[in-house]
Design a protein around this motif. Structure first.
Motif, PDB file in Angstrom:
ATOM      1  N   LYS A 194       0.828  -1.210   0.000  1.00  0.00           N
ATOM      2  CA  LYS A 194       0.000   0.000   0.000  1.00  0.00           C
ATOM      3  C   LYS A 194       0.862   1.259   0.000  1.00  0.00           C
ATOM      4  CE  LYS A 194      -3.613   2.031   2.926  1.00  0.00           C
ATOM      5  NZ  LYS A 194      -4.249   1.860   4.229  1.00  0.00           N
ATOM      6  N   TYR A 195       1.978   1.201   0.707  1.00  0.00           N
ATOM      7  CA  TYR A 195       2.835   2.387   0.775  1.00  0.00           C
ATOM      8  C   TYR A 195       4.003   2.316  -0.201  1.00  0.00           C
ATOM      9  CZ  TYR A 195      -0.192   3.032   4.672  1.00  0.00           C
ATOM     10  OH  TYR A 195      -1.322   3.158   5.414  1.00  0.00           O
ATOM     11  N   GLY A 196       3.877   1.431  -1.176  1.00  0.00           N
ATOM     12  CA  GLY A 196       4.820   1.385  -2.287  1.00  0.00           C
ATOM     13  C   GLY A 196       6.239   1.042  -1.903  1.00  0.00           C
ATOM     14  N   LEU A 197       6.398   0.089  -0.960  1.00  0.00           N
ATOM     15  CA  LEU A 197       7.757  -0.264  -0.537  1.00  0.00           C
ATOM     16  C   LEU A 197       8.169  -1.600  -1.137  1.00  0.00           C
ATOM     17  CD1 LEU A 197       7.321   0.717   3.194  1.00  0.00           C
ATOM     18  CD2 LEU A 197       8.726   1.939   1.535  1.00  0.00           C
ATOM     19  N   GLU A 198       9.488  -1.744  -1.319  1.00  0.00           N
ATOM     20  CA  GLU A 198      10.046  -3.018  -1.780  1.00  0.00           C
ATOM     21  C   GLU A 198       9.956  -4.031  -0.630  1.00  0.00           C
ATOM     22  OE1 GLU A 198      11.567  -3.775  -4.912  1.00  0.00           O
ATOM     23  OE2 GLU A 198      10.324  -2.000  -5.320  1.00  0.00           O
ATOM     24  N   PRO A 199      10.005  -5.339  -0.942  1.00  0.00           N
ATOM     25  CA  PRO A 199      10.007  -6.330   0.143  1.00  0.00           C
ATOM     26  C   PRO A 199      11.150  -6.073   1.134  1.00  0.00           C
ATOM     27  CG  PRO A 199       9.742  -7.419  -1.972  1.00  0.00           C
ATOM     28  CD  PRO A 199       9.996  -5.973  -2.272  1.00  0.00           C
ATOM     29  N   VAL A 200      10.880  -6.372   2.397  1.00  0.00           N
ATOM     30  CA  VAL A 200      11.888  -6.135   3.432  1.00  0.00           C
ATOM     31  C   VAL A 200      12.954  -7.229   3.370  1.00  0.00           C
ATOM     32  CG1 VAL A 200      12.280  -6.031   5.921  1.00  0.00           C
ATOM     33  CG2 VAL A 200      10.244  -4.982   4.936  1.00  0.00           C
ATOM     34  N   THR A 201      14.210  -6.820   3.188  1.00  0.00           N
ATOM     35  CA  THR A 201      15.285  -7.810   3.111  1.00  0.00           C
ATOM     36  C   THR A 201      16.407  -7.506   4.091  1.00  0.00           C
ATOM     37  OG1 THR A 201      16.240  -6.499   1.338  1.00  0.00           O
ATOM     38  CG2 THR A 201      14.930  -8.410   0.683  1.00  0.00           C
ATOM     39  N   ASP A 202      16.463  -6.302   4.578  1.00  0.00           N
ATOM     40  CA  ASP A 202      17.510  -5.972   5.546  1.00  0.00           C
ATOM     41  C   ASP A 202      16.997  -4.918   6.519  1.00  0.00           C
ATOM     42  OD1 ASP A 202      17.397  -3.774   3.957  1.00  0.00           O
ATOM     43  OD2 ASP A 202      19.383  -4.032   3.069  1.00  0.00           O
ATOM     44  N   LEU A 203      17.868  -4.537   7.448  1.00  0.00           N
ATOM     45  CA  LEU A 203      17.468  -3.596   8.495  1.00  0.00           C
ATOM     46  C   LEU A 203      16.959  -2.291   7.893  1.00  0.00           C
ATOM     47  CD1 LEU A 203      17.335  -3.288  11.569  1.00  0.00           C
ATOM     48  CD2 LEU A 203      19.616  -2.309  11.503  1.00  0.00           C
ATOM     49  N   GLU A 204      17.655  -1.846   6.840  1.00  0.00           N
ATOM     50  CA  GLU A 204      17.299  -0.561   6.231  1.00  0.00           C
ATOM     51  C   GLU A 204      15.876  -0.595   5.672  1.00  0.00           C
ATOM     52  OE1 GLU A 204      19.317   2.170   2.838  1.00  0.00           O
ATOM     53  OE2 GLU A 204      20.554   0.594   3.704  1.00  0.00           O
ATOM     54  N   SER A 205      15.566  -1.656   4.911  1.00  0.00           N
ATOM     55  CA  SER A 205      14.228  -1.709   4.308  1.00  0.00           C
ATOM     56  C   SER A 205      13.165  -1.949   5.385  1.00  0.00           C
ATOM     57  CB  SER A 205      14.157  -2.792   3.233  1.00  0.00           C
ATOM     58  OG  SER A 205      14.672  -4.008   3.697  1.00  0.00           O
ATOM     59  N   PHE A 206      13.562  -2.607   6.484  1.00  0.00           N
ATOM     60  CA  PHE A 206      12.607  -2.794   7.566  1.00  0.00           C
ATOM     61  C   PHE A 206      12.290  -1.448   8.239  1.00  0.00           C
ATOM     62  CE2 PHE A 206      11.691  -4.325  12.069  1.00  0.00           C
ATOM     63  CZ  PHE A 206      10.390  -4.696  11.767  1.00  0.00           C
ATOM     64  N   GLU A 207      13.339  -0.663   8.442  1.00  0.00           N
ATOM     65  CA  GLU A 207      13.129   0.657   9.057  1.00  0.00           C
ATOM     66  C   GLU A 207      12.278   1.543   8.156  1.00  0.00           C
ATOM     67  OE1 GLU A 207      17.148   1.829  10.123  1.00  0.00           O
ATOM     68  OE2 GLU A 207      16.772   1.297  12.229  1.00  0.00           O
ATOM     69  N   ALA A 208      12.446   1.403   6.848  1.00  0.00           N
ATOM     70  CA  ALA A 208      11.622   2.178   5.917  1.00  0.00           C
ATOM     71  C   ALA A 208      10.152   1.808   6.081  1.00  0.00           C
ATOM     72  CB  ALA A 208      12.081   1.932   4.480  1.00  0.00           C
ATOM     73  N   TYR A 209       9.917   0.505   6.269  1.00  0.00           N
ATOM     74  CA  TYR A 209       8.555   0.018   6.481  1.00  0.00           C
ATOM     75  C   TYR A 209       7.980   0.599   7.777  1.00  0.00           C
ATOM     76  CZ  TYR A 209       4.967  -3.402   7.857  1.00  0.00           C
ATOM     77  OH  TYR A 209       3.813  -4.002   8.291  1.00  0.00           O
ATOM     78  N   LEU A 210       8.784   0.548   8.853  1.00  0.00           N
ATOM     79  CA  LEU A 210       8.314   1.074  10.140  1.00  0.00           C
ATOM     80  C   LEU A 210       8.006   2.567  10.023  1.00  0.00           C
ATOM     81  CD1 LEU A 210      10.817  -0.712  12.588  1.00  0.00           C
ATOM     82  CD2 LEU A 210       8.461  -1.342  12.093  1.00  0.00           C
ATOM     83  N   GLN A 211       8.853   3.279   9.301  1.00  0.00           N
ATOM     84  CA  GLN A 211       8.662   4.715   9.131  1.00  0.00           C
ATOM     85  C   GLN A 211       7.350   4.997   8.391  1.00  0.00           C
ATOM     86  OE1 GLN A 211      10.621   7.043  10.531  1.00  0.00           O
ATOM     87  NE2 GLN A 211       9.155   8.574   9.808  1.00  0.00           N
ATOM     88  N   ALA A 212       7.094   4.174   7.369  1.00  0.00           N
ATOM     89  CA  ALA A 212       5.852   4.356   6.603  1.00  0.00           C
ATOM     90  C   ALA A 212       4.632   4.151   7.500  1.00  0.00           C
ATOM     91  CB  ALA A 212       5.816   3.382   5.435  1.00  0.00           C
ATOM     92  N   ILE A 213       4.734   3.205   8.419  1.00  0.00           N
ATOM     93  CA  ILE A 213       3.611   2.968   9.343  1.00  0.00           C
ATOM     94  C   ILE A 213       3.428   4.172  10.275  1.00  0.00           C
ATOM     95  CG2 ILE A 213       2.755   1.474  11.204  1.00  0.00           C
ATOM     96  CD1 ILE A 213       2.780   0.070   8.513  1.00  0.00           C
ATOM     97  N   VAL A 214       4.551   4.677  10.817  1.00  0.00           N
ATOM     98  CA  VAL A 214       4.473   5.835  11.708  1.00  0.00           C
ATOM     99  C   VAL A 214       3.773   6.990  11.000  1.00  0.00           C
ATOM    100  CG1 VAL A 214       5.829   7.607  12.878  1.00  0.00           C
ATOM    101  CG2 VAL A 214       6.484   5.216  13.079  1.00  0.00           C
ATOM    102  N   GLU A 215       4.117   7.185   9.739  1.00  0.00           N
ATOM    103  CA  GLU A 215       3.575   8.338   9.017  1.00  0.00           C
ATOM    104  C   GLU A 215       2.129   8.140   8.597  1.00  0.00           C
ATOM    105  OE1 GLU A 215       6.431   8.860   5.925  1.00  0.00           O
ATOM    106  OE2 GLU A 215       7.977   9.505   7.352  1.00  0.00           O
ATOM    107  N   ASN A 216       1.758   6.906   8.246  1.00  0.00           N
ATOM    108  CA  ASN A 216       0.441   6.708   7.641  1.00  0.00           C
ATOM    109  C   ASN A 216      -0.596   6.011   8.517  1.00  0.00           C
ATOM    110  OD1 ASN A 216       1.221   7.717   4.982  1.00  0.00           O
ATOM    111  ND2 ASN A 216       2.576   5.948   4.983  1.00  0.00           N
ATOM    112  N   GLU A 217      -0.134   5.279   9.521  1.00  0.00           N
ATOM    113  CA  GLU A 217      -1.086   4.522  10.344  1.00  0.00           C
ATOM    114  C   GLU A 217      -0.910   4.908  11.809  1.00  0.00           C
ATOM    115  OE1 GLU A 217      -3.307   2.348   9.186  1.00  0.00           O
ATOM    116  OE2 GLU A 217      -2.627   2.028   7.132  1.00  0.00           O
TER     117      GLU A 217
END
Lengths: 586, 316
Positions: A194-217
């Motif tokens: 939904k927030y247009g992120l690539e699959p989580v494969t490392d710490l960086e992409s996981f943090e991007a996912y968490l950030q997207a949640i903070v901002e949108n949910e």
């Protein structure tokens, strides 16, 4: 006359009321006898069909947790299958985990029959062994009279599960499957997309996912963790730097758990203990450790604090009880749990959140890259079945025959672990399982295998799990992924220093220190220093810690002498940072 | 009723057996209670011996090794036992005082309102929280005072204030615990006081009203003084438990949150944390004995005080 009758009536009524109160207390007993007679009946039915060669025997077994669904069906099936061979009924008794340890003590105190029971070093086991309450079972293993046990419990397996004063006695049947936890991060795939992120494969992409949640949910908790810090952010950060853990053991620093939540770090050079530090001690205690391990490394804790400040971790994390339920109810966007739980997480998430998709991230670079021999793990079991000394010789023989039977074939083993084939599960090939169609999983047989049946030789993987989940599960069960730590067979017996271990300040300091892993303290270093100072200035605690250390070192040296001979014989080589880098570099 | 009273009334000096013969059926009536106390309260006291033993369940009470006062030492080994003891006493005193006041107020209000459906309904609503377990209360508490989405903090924000992080602010916890305790227990506690109020002779109120007493005057001049004995009796009973921290309440609400230890850690939670790994029965028995002994002496002390200032309300 009527007056007298009246009085008598009142007194009798009072007596009846009192009696009914007493009967309420005895309620438990009567129901258990009913249970007994029930299982007795089914057994005698079985035994009339096939003529028994052995006298019928009732075994009472105590386990913890809820009684599994359809347990009675499985026991009935067991009894009819083995009426000839074993001719026994097993009466399983269940108690909630919180009551279990006291329950066993009370049953034994009251002289009730406890023929076998679950126990573990994190329960009564160490104390009970020191008090001489459990039977020595050494002679049943590597014994050709018990071929099933001989095959299922290799010498290597058993050598890490010896206990007692000289660490040379089997006091319980070790139950274990995997070497590690096989933890992973569960993620909401639908939200990621939904927030247009690539699959989580490392710490960086996981943090991007968490950030997207903070901002949108805003109503969601990005990463849910339990208030006791287990399955928390700290382990994610620690896993990202495997060279730290390997570097530590290369420098001769080995961790060993003394009691639940109490860890000792031993500085070992050439199989001799040079120093020892116990969790809860101030940084100054590690002054004799080689650099850089002589100072406290708080970097992972600071990283957790960073997440907390960014809002990835909820503010009241310390009160969170059930991370899984929070995630599956849709209130959390990610959490950590064992790979084996994939199915249950998936089913409860999709039941309560429409359109939810489950994805996982293996946060451990070692298992993600199939690195060999770099994870700490061994055949050290944390769960056991023990037999109290009050059980007769004959019964003990028969109980061990039961385990011999169970571990002698996959079919026997699967009956207790998975239930009746065709009804509760279907066996696929040697090492997979599936469920029959239209099976209601919520009422299916769900025996907690870690309490009776787990064994590295009898593992089934679920059909239809995603490959990345299976990879984690298989790696967790693969001995080649792990190295056997130097203290793997060392079991600390805390009984001689139990008064010191019970110093309440010890527990308080540890609880405060474990709260550091939650990120709730603004200044991690300051809180850590405050705990250090308090512990350093506490004279009684310092004396108690000194006594505990002395005992740890004394016991560890006895073990290390044995271990040295063992390592020399096997040519054991411990991993080094250079090996790790070579493998990761490939 | 009256006939029974006649049976008790004539009291001649007859000695123990005469007394028994005289009131045989009344003693039979109380027999089950005496038996209950003997079986469930007196016989188990033998178990106190565990506090002085290195208890081994298989060897039992008579075979375990005797270790003297060893089990008592660990509690005093800790540096915080004074703080912990203070917290236990302080919280319990707060609970007893606020709980009694709240219960008495509720009891008076309900009885003054008379009996109608609305009053009955409200009474039930007030009693109901008593039956909610603390595990559920802990969830309510989180919904109310949580930092991220708690109602209280939302209200504070609505009025332009800064949200309070309750779960890291130890100073507010005695107040939170008192509020929860009142919410949960006051309605139920009022039942006894209501029974006492109903027992007050109506003639007294009628006489007062004829003399022109207002409603407030009847409350403060008649009801409250008449409740004094009941209040003293119930306080005496609760003083016996004053050394027991309410583990079910405090551990479910606070848990292992070290930031709140300074005001909420009580004897029971402290002991739980320190021996949850070893699980020594001797040590827990020792602490239990210590708590009951102090409670016992406190009851004797408070009873002596009650006897001095208000002889008819003392228990013995």
């Amino acid at each position: 006359m009527s007056k007298k009758l009246n009085r008598f009536g009142t007194a009798a009524l009072a007596a009846i009321m009192a009696a009914s109160v007493l009967a309420g207390c005895g309620g438990d007993n009567s129901s258990s006898t009913a249970d007994n007679s029930e299982s007795g009946n089914t057994a005698s039915e079985g035994s009339t069909v096939a003529e028994p060669t052995k006298e019928h025997l009732d075994i009472t077994c105590y386990l913890w947790g809820d009684k599994p669904n359809q347990m009675d069906d499985v026991i009935a099936e067991f009894e009819s299958r083995t009426a000839d061979e074993l001719n026994m009924s097993i009466d399983f008794n269940w108690a909630p985990q919180s009551d279990y340890t006291n329950n066993i003590k009370l049953k034994l105190s009251a002289g009730e029959e406890v023929d076998m029971c679950f126990d573990a070093p994190w329960m009564n086991m160490n104390t009970f062994i020191a008090q001489g309450n459990y039977r020595d079972l050494t002679s049943y293993f590597h014994n050709p009279d018990y071929p099933g046990l001989e095959a299922a419990f290799s010498e290597e397996f058993m050598s890490n599960n010896l206990m007692g004063e000289n660490s040379d006695t089997v006091y319980g049947i070790p139950l274990t499957q995997s070497f590690g936890e096989g933890g992973m991060i569960f993620i909401r795939g639908d939200l990621r997309e939904k927030y247009g992120l690539e699959p989580v494969t490392d710490l960086e992409s996981f943090e991007a996912y968490l950030q997207a949640i903070v901002e949108n949910e805003p109503s969601m908790i990005p990463f849910v963790m339990n208030g006791d810090g287990s399955y928390g952010a700290l382990s994610i950060f620690d896993a990202q730097t495997p060279e730290k853990a390997i570097g530590k053991i290369e420098a001769g620093l080995w961790d060993v758990e003394l009691a639940s939540g109490v860890t000792a770090t031993l500085y070992i050079q050439d199989y001799e203990v040079k120093d020892c530090v116990i969790s809860g001690e101030p940084a100054s205690a590690s002054a004799n450790f080689p650099a850089p391990y002589n100072t406290t490394d708080l970097s992972s804790y600071e990283a957790v604090r960073d997440w907390y400040e960014k809002g990835y971790i909820e503010k009241d994390v310390v009160t969170r009880q059930d991370a899984q339920a929070t995630f599956t109810s849709g209130k959390g966007a990610s959490f950590m749990w064992g790979a084996a739980q994939y199915n249950s997480v998936l089913s409860s998430l999709t039941q309560s959140v429409e359109g939810a998709e489950l994805e996982i991230w293996n946060y451990d670079p070692l298992t993600a890259n199939d690195v060999l021999g770099m994870k700490k793990g061994s055949y050290t079991a944390w769960n056991f079945i023990c037999i109290p000394v009050t059980t007769s010789d004959e019964k003990t023989d028969r109980i061990m025959e039961f385990f011999d039977w169970m571990f002698s074939s996959t079919e026997n083993h699967d009956l207790f672990e998975w239930g009746i084939e065709g009804t509760n599960f279907t066996a696929v090939d040697e090492d997979q399982y599936d469920y029959p169609e239209d099976l209601d999983l919520s009422t299916n047989y769900n025996f907690p295998g870690y309490e009776l049946t787990w064994n590295p030789n009898f593992i089934r993987y679920p059909v239809g799990y995603p490959d990345d989940v299976l990879q984690i599960m298989k790696n967790a069960n693969n001995p080649d992924v792990y190295y056997d730590p130097m203290l793997s067979g060392f079991r600390f017996n805390g009984d001689p220093v139990k008064n010191q271990l019970a110093n309440p300040d010890f527990a308080t300091a540890q609880t405060r220190r474990s709260n550091l892993s939650l990120g709730i303290f603004e200044d991690v270093a300051a809180e850590n220093a405050a705990i250090d100072e308090e512990v350093t200035n506490n004279k009684t605690l310092q004396e108690d810690i000194a006594d505990i250390k002395e005992e740890v070192i004394k016991q560890a040296e006895v073990y290390l002498e044995k271990r040295k001979a063992q390592d020399e014989e096997n040519g054991t080589v411990y991993p080094t940072v250079a090996d790790l880098e070579a493998q990761l570099g490939e | 009723m009256k006939k029974e009273a006649v049976a008790v009334a004539p009291h001649k000096k007859q000695g123990f057996f005469g007394e028994i013969r005289q009131n045989f059926w009344l003693y039979m009536l109380i027999m089950p209670c005496i038996l209950f106390a003997i079986v469930f309260k007196y016989i188990p006291m033998v178990g106190i011996v565990i506090a002085f033993q290195d208890y081994n369940p298989i060897k039992g009470m008579f075979g375990s090794e005797f270790v003297g006062l060893e089990n008592f030492k660990y509690f005093f080994r800790g540096s915080q036992w004074l703080q912990i003891t203070f917290n236990t006493l302080y919280l319990n005193v707060l609970f007893i005082i606020t709980g009694t006041i709240a219960s008495v107020v509720i009891a008076i209000m309900i009885t003054e309102l008379g009996k109608n459906l609305f009053v009955r309904f409200n009474q039930s609503v007030m009693i109901f929280p008593n039956f909610i377990s603390y595990a559920v209360v802990a969830m309510f508490a989180q919904a109310f005072i949580g930092s991220d989405d708690g109602y209280v903090n939302r209200w504070i924000e609505m009025f332009g204030g800064n949200p309070i992080s309750f779960y890291s602010e130890s100073s507010v916890w005695p107040l939170i615990l008192v509020i929860i305790r009142i919410w949960k227990g006051a309605g139920y506690g009022a039942i006894v006081y209501m029974a006492a109020i109903v027992g007050i002779d109506n003639g007294v109120y009628e006489a007062a009203r004829i003399d022109g007493a207002s409603r407030m005057q009847t409350i403060f001049r008649i009801t409250v003084p008449m409740l004094k004995d009941t209040v003293i009796l119930l306080t005496l009973l609760s003083v016996g438990n004053i050394f027991y921290g309410d583990f079910g309440m405090i551990y479910t609400l606070v848990g292992d949150n070290s930031m709140l230890f300074s005001t909420t850690d009580v004897i029971d939670t402290y002991v739980f944390r320190s021996i949850r790994t070893s699980g020594s029965m001797g040590m827990s028995a020792a602490v239990g004995l210590y708590q009951s002994l102090i409670g016992f002496f406190l009851v004797i002390g408070v009873n002596a005080l009650a006897k001095k200032f208000s002889p008819e309300s003392a228990i013995f």
